[in-house]
Design a protein around this motif. Structure first.
Motif, PDB file in Angstrom:
ATOM      1  N   TYR A 120       0.837  -1.198   0.000  1.00 19.78           N
ATOM      2  CA  TYR A 120       0.000   0.000   0.000  1.00 19.78           C
ATOM      3  C   TYR A 120       0.878   1.257   0.000  1.00 19.78           C
ATOM      4  CZ  TYR A 120      -3.753   3.230   1.017  1.00 19.78           C
ATOM      5  OH  TYR A 120      -4.635   4.269   0.939  1.00 19.78           O
ATOM      6  N   GLU A 121       0.505   2.230  -0.820  1.00 19.60           N
ATOM      7  CA  GLU A 121       1.287   3.464  -0.954  1.00 19.60           C
ATOM      8  C   GLU A 121       0.862   4.494   0.078  1.00 19.60           C
ATOM      9  OE1 GLU A 121       2.157   5.489  -4.943  1.00 19.60           O
ATOM     10  OE2 GLU A 121       0.723   6.879  -4.015  1.00 19.60           O
ATOM     11  N   LEU A 122       1.830   4.960   0.870  1.00 16.89           N
ATOM     12  CA  LEU A 122       1.568   6.006   1.848  1.00 16.89           C
ATOM     13  C   LEU A 122       2.220   7.332   1.471  1.00 16.89           C
ATOM     14  CD1 LEU A 122       1.838   4.228   5.319  1.00 16.89           C
ATOM     15  CD2 LEU A 122      -0.217   5.049   4.170  1.00 16.89           C
ATOM     16  N   ALA A 123       3.193   7.296   0.575  1.00 15.42           N
ATOM     17  CA  ALA A 123       3.853   8.526   0.143  1.00 15.42           C
ATOM     18  C   ALA A 123       4.274   8.350  -1.314  1.00 15.42           C
ATOM     19  CB  ALA A 123       5.059   8.849   1.019  1.00 15.42           C
ATOM     20  N   SER A 124       4.462   9.475  -1.988  1.00 18.48           N
ATOM     21  CA  SER A 124       4.820   9.420  -3.409  1.00 18.48           C
ATOM     22  C   SER A 124       5.481  10.733  -3.803  1.00 18.48           C
ATOM     23  CB  SER A 124       3.581   9.165  -4.269  1.00 18.48           C
ATOM     24  OG  SER A 124       2.625  10.198  -4.084  1.00 18.48           O
ATOM     25  N   ALA A 125       6.066  10.723  -4.974  1.00 21.96           N
ATOM     26  CA  ALA A 125       6.658  11.945  -5.522  1.00 21.96           C
ATOM     27  C   ALA A 125       6.697  11.801  -7.040  1.00 21.96           C
ATOM     28  CB  ALA A 125       8.055  12.183  -4.963  1.00 21.96           C
ATOM     29  N   ASN A 126       6.793  12.922  -7.702  1.00 25.24           N
ATOM     30  CA  ASN A 126       6.806  12.928  -9.165  1.00 25.24           C
ATOM     31  C   ASN A 126       7.652  14.100  -9.637  1.00 25.24           C
ATOM     32  OD1 ASN A 126       5.269  11.359 -11.324  1.00 25.24           O
ATOM     33  ND2 ASN A 126       5.001  13.455 -12.045  1.00 25.24           N
ATOM     34  N   PHE A 127       8.528  13.832 -10.588  1.00 28.13           N
ATOM     35  CA  PHE A 127       9.400  14.879 -11.110  1.00 28.13           C
ATOM     36  C   PHE A 127       9.438  14.782 -12.631  1.00 28.13           C
ATOM     37  CE2 PHE A 127      11.074  13.580  -6.970  1.00 28.13           C
ATOM     38  CZ  PHE A 127      11.092  14.793  -6.289  1.00 28.13           C
ATOM     39  N   GLU A 128       9.529  15.932 -13.275  1.00 25.37           N
ATOM     40  CA  GLU A 128       9.792  15.917 -14.705  1.00 25.37           C
ATOM     41  C   GLU A 128      11.300  15.815 -14.892  1.00 25.37           C
ATOM     42  OE1 GLU A 128       8.287  17.946 -18.826  1.00 25.37           O
ATOM     43  OE2 GLU A 128       8.020  19.072 -16.964  1.00 25.37           O
ATOM     44  N   LEU A 129      11.690  14.885 -15.717  1.00 23.47           N
ATOM     45  CA  LEU A 129      13.114  14.643 -15.913  1.00 23.47           C
ATOM     46  C   LEU A 129      13.725  15.672 -16.858  1.00 23.47           C
ATOM     47  CD1 LEU A 129      12.965  10.767 -16.189  1.00 23.47           C
ATOM     48  CD2 LEU A 129      14.095  12.067 -14.375  1.00 23.47           C
ATOM     49  N   PRO A 130      15.002  15.996 -16.642  1.00 21.47           N
ATOM     50  CA  PRO A 130      15.671  17.024 -17.457  1.00 21.47           C
ATOM     51  C   PRO A 130      16.096  16.466 -18.818  1.00 21.47           C
ATOM     52  CG  PRO A 130      17.192  16.148 -15.842  1.00 21.47           C
ATOM     53  CD  PRO A 130      15.880  15.482 -15.572  1.00 21.47           C
ATOM     54  N   ILE A 131      15.101  16.058 -19.584  1.00 17.69           N
ATOM     55  CA  ILE A 131      15.362  15.528 -20.927  1.00 17.69           C
ATOM     56  C   ILE A 131      14.699  16.462 -21.919  1.00 17.69           C
ATOM     57  CG2 ILE A 131      15.014  13.596 -22.510  1.00 17.69           C
ATOM     58  CD1 ILE A 131      14.904  11.766 -20.048  1.00 17.69           C
ATOM     59  N   MET A 132      15.508  17.230 -22.614  1.00 15.84           N
ATOM     60  CA  MET A 132      14.980  18.222 -23.550  1.00 15.84           C
ATOM     61  C   MET A 132      14.878  17.603 -24.939  1.00 15.84           C
ATOM     62  SD  MET A 132      14.634  20.603 -21.397  1.00 15.84           S
ATOM     63  CE  MET A 132      14.112  21.901 -22.527  1.00 15.84           C
ATOM     64  N   THR A 133      13.693  17.682 -25.504  1.00 20.20           N
ATOM     65  CA  THR A 133      13.493  17.164 -26.863  1.00 20.20           C
ATOM     66  C   THR A 133      12.787  18.207 -27.708  1.00 20.20           C
ATOM     67  OG1 THR A 133      11.337  16.186 -26.357  1.00 20.20           O
ATOM     68  CG2 THR A 133      13.277  14.815 -25.966  1.00 20.20           C
ATOM     69  N   GLU A 134      13.145  18.284 -28.967  1.00 19.10           N
ATOM     70  CA  GLU A 134      12.471  19.159 -29.909  1.00 19.10           C
ATOM     71  C   GLU A 134      11.296  18.415 -30.521  1.00 19.10           C
ATOM     72  OE1 GLU A 134      13.119  22.286 -30.468  1.00 19.10           O
ATOM     73  OE2 GLU A 134      14.874  22.363 -29.152  1.00 19.10           O
ATOM     74  N   GLY A 135      10.198  19.115 -30.658  1.00 13.63           N
ATOM     75  CA  GLY A 135       9.036  18.500 -31.277  1.00 13.63           C
ATOM     76  C   GLY A 135       9.223  18.333 -32.780  1.00 13.63           C
ATOM     77  N   LEU A 136       8.366  17.503 -33.343  1.00 11.12           N
ATOM     78  CA  LEU A 136       8.386  17.271 -34.783  1.00 11.12           C
ATOM     79  C   LEU A 136       7.774  18.476 -35.492  1.00 11.12           C
ATOM     80  CD1 LEU A 136       8.881  15.272 -37.141  1.00 11.12           C
ATOM     81  CD2 LEU A 136       6.526  14.464 -36.778  1.00 11.12           C
ATOM     82  N   VAL A 137       8.565  19.165 -36.314  1.00 11.71           N
ATOM     83  CA  VAL A 137       8.088  20.370 -37.006  1.00 11.71           C
ATOM     84  C   VAL A 137       7.222  19.957 -38.197  1.00 11.71           C
ATOM     85  CG1 VAL A 137       8.758  22.453 -38.237  1.00 11.71           C
ATOM     86  CG2 VAL A 137      10.119  21.651 -36.283  1.00 11.71           C
ATOM     87  N   VAL A 138       6.029  20.513 -38.265  1.00 15.00           N
ATOM     88  CA  VAL A 138       5.116  20.209 -39.373  1.00 15.00           C
ATOM     89  C   VAL A 138       4.685  21.513 -40.040  1.00 15.00           C
ATOM     90  CG1 VAL A 138       4.275  18.083 -38.327  1.00 15.00           C
ATOM     91  CG2 VAL A 138       3.096  20.228 -37.856  1.00 15.00           C
ATOM     92  N   GLU A 139       4.432  21.437 -41.340  1.00  9.11           N
ATOM     93  CA  GLU A 139       3.957  22.585 -42.118  1.00  9.11           C
ATOM     94  C   GLU A 139       2.442  22.479 -42.272  1.00  9.11           C
ATOM     95  OE1 GLU A 139       5.718  25.079 -43.293  1.00  9.11           O
ATOM     96  OE2 GLU A 139       7.686  24.326 -42.682  1.00  9.11           O
ATOM     97  N   PRO A 140       1.696  23.378 -41.699  1.00  5.50           N
ATOM     98  CA  PRO A 140       0.234  23.306 -41.771  1.00  5.50           C
ATOM     99  C   PRO A 140      -0.286  23.836 -43.115  1.00  5.50           C
ATOM    100  CG  PRO A 140       0.867  25.195 -40.461  1.00  5.50           C
ATOM    101  CD  PRO A 140       2.144  24.520 -40.868  1.00  5.50           C
ATOM    102  N   ASN A 141      -0.096  23.075 -44.167  1.00  2.00           N
ATOM    103  CA  ASN A 141      -0.468  23.518 -45.511  1.00  2.00           C
ATOM    104  C   ASN A 141      -1.890  23.090 -45.868  1.00  2.00           C
ATOM    105  OD1 ASN A 141       2.033  24.751 -46.077  1.00  2.00           O
ATOM    106  ND2 ASN A 141       2.939  22.727 -46.450  1.00  2.00           N
ATOM    107  N   GLY A 142      -2.384  23.631 -46.979  1.00  2.00           N
ATOM    108  CA  GLY A 142      -3.697  23.298 -47.497  1.00  2.00           C
ATOM    109  C   GLY A 142      -4.397  24.531 -48.009  1.00  2.00           C
ATOM    110  N   ARG A 143      -5.323  24.330 -48.927  1.00  2.00           N
ATOM    111  CA  ARG A 143      -6.053  25.454 -49.515  1.00  2.00           C
ATOM    112  C   ARG A 143      -7.239  25.855 -48.654  1.00  2.00           C
ATOM    113  NH1 ARG A 143      -6.378  23.973 -55.978  1.00  2.00           N
ATOM    114  NH2 ARG A 143      -4.117  23.920 -56.346  1.00  2.00           N
ATOM    115  N   LEU A 144      -7.519  27.157 -48.696  1.00  2.00           N
ATOM    116  CA  LEU A 144      -8.641  27.696 -47.951  1.00  2.00           C
ATOM    117  C   LEU A 144      -9.520  28.534 -48.863  1.00  2.00           C
ATOM    118  CD1 LEU A 144      -6.801  28.902 -44.714  1.00  2.00           C
ATOM    119  CD2 LEU A 144      -8.319  26.935 -44.907  1.00  2.00           C
ATOM    120  N   GLN A 145     -10.814  28.471 -48.657  1.00  2.00           N
ATOM    121  CA  GLN A 145     -11.780  29.327 -49.343  1.00  2.00           C
ATOM    122  C   GLN A 145     -12.565  30.105 -48.302  1.00  2.00           C
ATOM    123  OE1 GLN A 145     -14.175  26.722 -51.739  1.00  2.00           O
ATOM    124  NE2 GLN A 145     -12.688  26.662 -53.417  1.00  2.00           N
ATOM    125  N   VAL A 146     -12.953  31.312 -48.681  1.00  2.00           N
ATOM    126  CA  VAL A 146     -13.688  32.174 -47.762  1.00  2.00           C
ATOM    127  C   VAL A 146     -15.048  32.494 -48.363  1.00  2.00           C
ATOM    128  CG1 VAL A 146     -13.733  34.377 -46.533  1.00  2.00           C
ATOM    129  CG2 VAL A 146     -11.572  33.175 -46.880  1.00  2.00           C
TER     130      VAL A 146
END
Length: 1009
Positions: free
Chosen positions: A683-709
């Motif tokens: 049974y858990e009585l205590a806990s902790a959570n940390f974000e790890l110091p791992i830096m990553t770049e996201g996947l760059v995407v081009e939001p292309n497509g035709r638009l009509q108004v």
């Protein structure tokens, strides 16, 4: 007059004919026992004077009477009137007099006794009757008692028919002069609400036992002092045997009846809430050579003493991590079983709670045995509160009146005598909210004379004249105009201090649990406190359709009433823990973890135990990529003594190739490595959570497509390859977003500063709604413009946002950049404008609200979770990826109110069962919540059954959510956590998607270029 013929108060214990039976320690195996609970005949009349002639006679005709359950309160069984109040007496204050109309319950039942009662002294015991009562047996008046939450015993030996049926009649009065001492914050409930028992005991047996189990100066050897009172003075001999938890006899002695017993036990295992070591004592009583009874008694050795500015338990200035607890059941009122109490205590232990204040009366006797066994510090409180006098201008009206001294002292004496042998009891409390006066001075004097081994508590003793502990309630951490009392206590008080009530757990709250606990840990003299309170006091009810809900004050026509002020617990009426209970568990957990160098796996552990070693835990660690465990392990904690710290290095490795855009977390779980009485192994009585110091770049995407108004007089429609977005050019609102033929968004982001009031807003609701009209929002569009870029359409909407009759306002600028891919980059900026000095000091929120297709009911997000969290209540909210549903994101408080906020959200996706949905993302983070209800729905509903789901999902994306505070009864929102009339800026990406094209995590890893 305090009573007629009531026996002297004594310890609550059982007597058995043999040692073998005594070891079983059950009522069934005593000399003679009969439980008189069950169905009784009942008649409710308007006043005792209306009692039928000879109602107490055995041959009284009961055909006109009804059936009622005992134990039970007659109001919750359909008789009389339900009434809740925190403060007021329900009749004119004219002590000692009560109203002529005094609801009176007449109870009758028949019973027989078996042969085990022959030759025994027969005692009739009432464990709790509200408020006062007379008793008749076989037509003969037995006696009278008052003091609703104290036991009353009567000798009925000469009145019992051993070979024939017996008639028992009890007349209970709702009001008595004792009611002036019973004005506690709870439902006014009457009747025989605790067990009724018939005991057969030896005439020459022990009537009372006093056990003092102390420790020597080194807290090593046990010092056991025993004294006895006998029913008859004969040549009794007593043998005492002490057995440890392993079944080994550690001491044995024999003395004559006239002697007290003193025993020194070498190297005992002391009792504390963390290490509840108990010894079994067997007291055998002989008359000559004949064994006449055996009494089992649990013994716990511990030492309590004052030492300057602290009080010590076994030499340690302990910290109370407590709750205030009533005896309460949503169906049965103040009737609670041993099993219910045991569930309470087990749950408390599982949530790291170590102390109970029995607010505001002695609890059912079961509680104390359970606290001894499981390990729980107890403040045992006298059944005494005179709160209604506060409004008379003479709060101490009877507290400082010597004519009431006997009434005050008697209640405390009866509590101490019943409960004196329980090691779990650390402090005797003289009562609650009754001002101060000579009667409290006398109570303290008598308490210390009766029991010099414990300390005396009374919060109303502001100058600490009689009490040993300086106790306060709802003491503020900060105040805008004066020095807060908490600071004064730290700087000036020379007494140990506790907060006997703090952090009012009413509805969505309380806030600031961490701030208080940090203060307790920083200063030895601040020895903790007790949350108000454990349980919501809702009354279980059903609609005509059979839907369960809970009623509260005012729902029964009760006037005056403090309404939902009784819905103030960390446990909801159906025993569901509220988010605040998880927050409290985290704040008071026994291990505090600090990161040192996560890249190298280095952390520091600080024990928050007062006695226990951390060796009882195994540490489970895991490395998580978004929501997937990629490495985990278990290590046994080394020996770390109470209150000590140690650095550790976890044996994980970060030598892996990070995924672009992914988030990485270290999760720590401290779990029991062996079963405890209150929890299984693991049974858990205590806990902790940390974000790890791992830096990553996201996947760059081009939001292309035709638009009509496409544009007409009032609408602007932007169409892409498989989506469309429509705006109302008059209101400046995004009307809908459609993808693959399905409408995903039914109304786009709209600025709001309102959230439905939470219970802790109760003191400021009038200011919010009647002065600043914050619930009546207006948006005035100044301009709507759009322009076409190379691969996007940009829309700018400028508005004025304010509330009815307000001269202050926000100048807001909405910005939408719509790409041919269907992605929308949204931004809203707000600048405080107008007569800024007339704006409120605090706003409920700053954000936008959207309507989403109701089919999009599955939720996944990266943010703090899994339960709701706010600026001053977020310690239990760990950053991570969570999956839920719209329904489960909503906390169904008894009184509907704003809830479910998740802080530090980076992205959220709502999808239907086919995987189509809406994705919202912003790497800098935002507050997020979702439900089937508008804020107005939550505001207007009084009960859960009043809520009707909308035909869409409400999604809130907020720049800021105001803190929770505890201002229903305590500290308002701390300055650093407030949402104020300030500049704000919210940005996020809004995307319609289909999981068959890209799953949610892939979307979360993208960066639009």
């Amino acid at each position: 007059m305090d009573h007629i013929n009531r026996l002297e108060p004594r310890a609550h214990f059982l007597s058995f004919p043999t040692k073998e039976r005594a070891l079983l320690n059950e009522n069934k195996y005593t000399h003679a026992f009969k439980n008189l609970n069950g169905l009784w005949k009942f008649l409710l009349i308007d006043a005792p004077e209306y009692s039928p002639r000879n109602f107490y006679a055995p041959d009284f005709d009961t055909k006109e009477m009804f059936d009622i359950k005992v134990p039970g309160n007659w109001q919750v069984q359909g008789y009389g009137k339900m009434h809740y109040s925190d403060l007021w007496y329900n009749f004119p204050i004219n002590p000692p007099y009560v109203p002529t109309e005094n609801p009176t319950g007449i109870y009758k039942r028949q019973f027989t006794v078996d042969e085990n009662f022959k030759g025994k002294k027969v005692i009739l015991r009432f464990c709790g009757v509200d408020s006062a009562f007379h008793v008749w047996v076989n037509g003969q008046e037995v006696g009278y008692s008052k003091g609703a939450r104290n036991e009353a015993e009567f000798d009925v030996t000469k009145l019992i028919h051993e070979d024939d049926a017996n008639d028992l009649t009890v007349r209970v009065y709702q009001w008595s002069d004792g009611t002036y001492l019973e004005d506690q914050d709870m439902w006014w409930l009457s009747g025989i609400f605790r067990d009724v028992e018939l005991l057969g005991v030896p005439f020459a047996g022990v009537n009372d036992i006093k056990v003092v189990a102390d420790l020597d100066e080194d807290y090593t050897n046990g010092l056991l002092d025993l004294s006895f009172k006998f029913r008859e003075e004969k040549s009794q001999r007593i043998e005492v045997e002490l057995i440890d938890s392993a079944g080994k006899q550690v001491s044995q002695t024999s003395v004559n009846q006239q002697e007290r017993i003193h025993m020194e036990i070498p190297k005992v295992e002391p009792w504390t809430a963390e290490t509840p070591n108990l010894y079994q004592m067997m007291i055998s009583v002989y008359e000559g050579d004949e064994l006449i009874e055996v009494i089992p008694q649990q013994v716990g050795f511990r030492n309590i003493r004052l030492a300057g500015e602290v009080f010590l338990v076994n030499g340690v200035a302990i910290k109370f991590k407590g709750v205030n607890r009533h005896d309460y059941n949503p169906r049965n009122g103040r009737v609670v079983s041993k099993e219910e109490i045991e569930k309470d205590i087990i749950l408390m232990k599982q949530f790291n709670i170590n102390a109970i204040r029995t607010s505001h009366y002695p609890a059912s006797y079961y509680l104390y045995d359970l606290c001894d066994h499981y390990g729980m510090y107890v403040i045992d409180e006298t059944d005494l509160e005179c709160h209604g006098f506060e409004l008379t201008g003479k709060y101490d009206w009877i507290s400082d009146d010597p004519e009431w001294e006997m009434a005050y002292v008697s209640r405390m004496v009866r509590m101490i005598e019943r409960d004196k042998n329980h090691p779990s009891i650390i402090l005797w409390s003289l009562g609650n909210e009754s001002a101060f006066g000579s009667n409290f001075v006398k109570m303290a004097e008598v308490a210390k004379k009766m029991d010099s081994t414990r300390l005396v508590h009374y919060e109303g003793d502001f100058e600490v004249e009689a009490a040993d502990i300086y106790s306060t309630m709802y003491t503020w951490l900060e105040h805008p105009t004066k020095k807060p009392l908490m600071k004064t206590i730290i700087e000036e008080s020379k007494k140990p201090h506790i907060l006997c009530e703090y952090c009012h757990a009413m509805g969505n709250g309380p806030g600031n649990l961490k701030e208080y606990q940090d203060l307790f840990y920083t200063h030895d003299k601040l020895q903790g406190g007790f949350i108000w309170e454990w349980f919501d006091h809702g009354i279980e009810s059903y609609t005509e359709k059979g839907e369960k809900y809970y009623r509260y004050g005012g729902d029964f026509g009760d006037d005056p009433s403090n309404k939902d002020f009784c819905i103030d617990g960390m446990l909801m009426p159906d025993r569901t823990p509220s988010p605040s209970l998880y927050e409290y568990k985290k704040v008071i957990e026994p291990i505090q973890t600090t990161e040192i160098d996560l890249a190298e796996g280095k952390i520091e552990l600080l024990s928050r135990f007062d006695f226990q070693n951390l060796q009882i835990f195994d540490l489970y660690y895991s490395i998580i990529e978004d929501e997937t465990v990629i490495e985990d392990g278990t290590i046994s904690l080394p020996s770390i003594s109470a209150r000590q710290k140690m650095e550790m290095t976890l044996p994980y490795s970060l030598n892996f190739i990070p995924q672009p855009g992914a988030s990485y977390f270290l999760k720590l779980s401290y779990r029991l490595n062996a079963a405890m009485a209150y929890a299984p192994k693991g049974y858990e009585l205590a806990s902790a959570n940390f974000e790890l110091p791992i830096m990553t770049e996201g996947l760059v995407v081009e939001p292309n497509g035709r638009l009509q108004v496409e544009q007409d007089e009032t609408k602007l429609n932007i169409v892409g390859e498989n989506f469309s977005v429509t705006f109302d050019t008059v209101r400046g609102t995004l009307l809908k977003m459609v993808q693959d033929g399905q409408t995903l968004i039914e109304r786009g982001p709209k600025f709001t500063l309102w959230r439905a009031p939470i219970s802790n807003d109760m003191e400021i609701i009038d200011e919010m709604k009647k002065k600043h009209f914050l619930h009546l929002e207006h948006e005035i569009v100044h301009s709507f413009n759009w322009e076409k870029a190379d691969r996007s359409i940009k829309i700018i909407v400028e508005t004025i946002n304010s509330t009815t009759n307000s001269a202050w306002h926000y100048k807001c600028t909405y910005s939408y950049t719509i790409f041919g891919s269907g992605d929308i980059l949204f931004n809203i900026e707000g600048i405080p404008s107008g007569k800024i000095d007339t704006a409120p000091d605090m706003l409920p929120r700053l954000g936008v609200s959207m309507h989403v297709n109701k089919a999009l009911n599955q939720v996944k997000y990266l943010g703090r979770g899994p339960r709701g969290n706010y600026a001053d209540s977020k310690e239990a909210g760990y950053l991570g990826v969570y999956s839920s549903s719209v329904k489960d994101m909503f906390t169904n408080y008894v009184v509907p109110q704003a809830n479910g906020n998740r802080m530090d959200t980076r992205w959220v996706a709502l999808t239907d069962d086919r995987g189509q949905g809406v994705f919202v993302a912003e790497s800098s983070g935002f507050n997020f919540s979702t439900s089937y209800y508008e804020e107005a729905d939550l505001d207007q509903a009084k009960h859960t059954c009043d809520l009707e789901e909308r035909d869409y999902v409400v999604v809130n994306i907020d720049y800021k959510q105001n803190a929770l505070g505890s201002f229903s009864c305590g500290q308002w929102q701390l300055e650093k956590y407030r949402t104020t009339f300030e500049k704000f800026d919210i940005s996020f990406r809004l995307t319609g998607f289909n999981r068959k094209e890209a799953d949610i995590l892939s979307l979360s890893h993208e960066v639009l270029n």
